[in-house]
Design a protein around this motif. Sequence first.
Motif, PDB file in Angstrom:
ATOM      1  N   GLU A  16      12.308   0.051  10.727  1.00  0.00           N
ATOM      2  CA  GLU A  16      12.398  -1.259  10.113  1.00  0.00           C
ATOM      3  C   GLU A  16      13.549  -1.345   9.124  1.00  0.00           C
ATOM      4  N   ALA A 120      12.235 -12.935  12.466  1.00  0.00           N
ATOM      5  CA  ALA A 120      11.248 -11.873  12.242  1.00  0.00           C
ATOM      6  C   ALA A 120      10.903 -11.221  13.567  1.00  0.00           C
ATOM      7  N   GLY A 121      10.703  -9.917  13.557  1.00  0.00           N
ATOM      8  CA  GLY A 121      10.340  -9.176  14.755  1.00  0.00           C
ATOM      9  C   GLY A 121      11.496  -8.444  15.393  1.00  0.00           C
ATOM     10  N   LYS A 164      12.424  -5.215   9.921  1.00  0.00           N
ATOM     11  CA  LYS A 164      12.119  -5.786  11.235  1.00  0.00           C
ATOM     12  C   LYS A 164      11.352  -7.108  11.091  1.00  0.00           C
ATOM     13  N   ASN A 165      10.319  -7.120  10.279  1.00  0.00           N
ATOM     14  CA  ASN A 165       9.472  -8.305  10.161  1.00  0.00           C
ATOM     15  C   ASN A 165       9.830  -9.209   8.994  1.00  0.00           C
ATOM     16  N   ARG A 308       2.901 -11.344  10.215  1.00  0.00           N
ATOM     17  CA  ARG A 308       3.866 -10.398   9.627  1.00  0.00           C
ATOM     18  C   ARG A 308       3.875 -10.660   8.130  1.00  0.00           C
TER      19      ARG A 308
END
Length: 355
Positions: A16, A120-121, A164-165, A308
């Motif tokens: 992340e 996000a993601g 990452k989120n 998230r």
Amino acid sequence: MVDETTRNPYDEIDDEGGEQQELYEHFRIDVDKGQGLVRIDKFITSKLESISRSRVQSAADAGNILVNGNAVKSSYKVKPLDSISIVMAYPPREIEIIPQDIPINIVYEDDDVVVVNKEAGMVVHPGHGNYTDTLVNALMYHLRDVPLFKSGDVRPGLVHRIDKNTSGILVIAKTEFAMNHLARQFFDRTTKRRYVALVWGDMEEDEGTVDAHIGRSPRDRMKMHVFPEGDDGKHAITHWKVLERLGYVTVVECRLETGRTHQIRVHMEYIRHPIFNDDRYGGDSIVKGTTFTKYKQFIQNCFSICPRHALHAKSLGFVHPTTGKEMFFESDIPNDMVQVIERWKTYTAARFSEE
């Protein structure tokens, strides 16, 4: 003597990354009193492993090599007892990165930089066995004609990153000069970085500052941890300000001075206001509120809408590497966070009307 005083290691906590964690190296070299005169680019190359003379020269061109506090060119002759400070973007790592035609939201681009609003993601860069579907894979495709993105570097052009989120604004360099110039700004803390977060609890004050060292948790290697006494970890400063109070949660703006891994998330947990639905730092359970079943269902619905941690890198300001102009970019809060905030407004209004 070579002192790698603020070098960021490659063995990150996970794939992340960290909220705006800088991707540069900082070295300090104290020259021996018996040192003969020699060009600084040659001298540094002989002292630091795996750093080419061209990279040193590029760093000098960007003003990132200081001798006794003053920027010097690569032709400068090193003298006995000089104190040399160097800031450079991370060296290339030879690895095959597959360009992928993945949609990305580019909000600005010129010959030197590209500014992206990351969803996000999406992981920012490949690593830990995850070498596809990252922002870098997408950039390798979009910028396939740019020399820097043909280098085989696992992180071409990156000088900072976000989780990452975490959604929001990132700047990526398109040239070696721009990369070094931006790295210096992040190192000198002259960039302007603001986040919006939904956190648990009603903040006691309208604004405040968390000044607490952050390092890897001694109990859980996948987490970061605050060291209150400052004996361990790295110095980290987060300024926060209340934007909206919604009863059991608060919308806050966070302004970063430093860029440690998971900094905002760790600091918010430390002051007992973890970020809403942060599964790593205690925000994915009911921290504040009632014991009623209806309330528990409301929270689960909110978690489903925003699956998230509710954190968005809203804006970024920096000086353009070539023009010297101040650049500022801002992005809208994403729909998942907006929906949850609106639900909290409705819940809070109904709650107070009942009272």
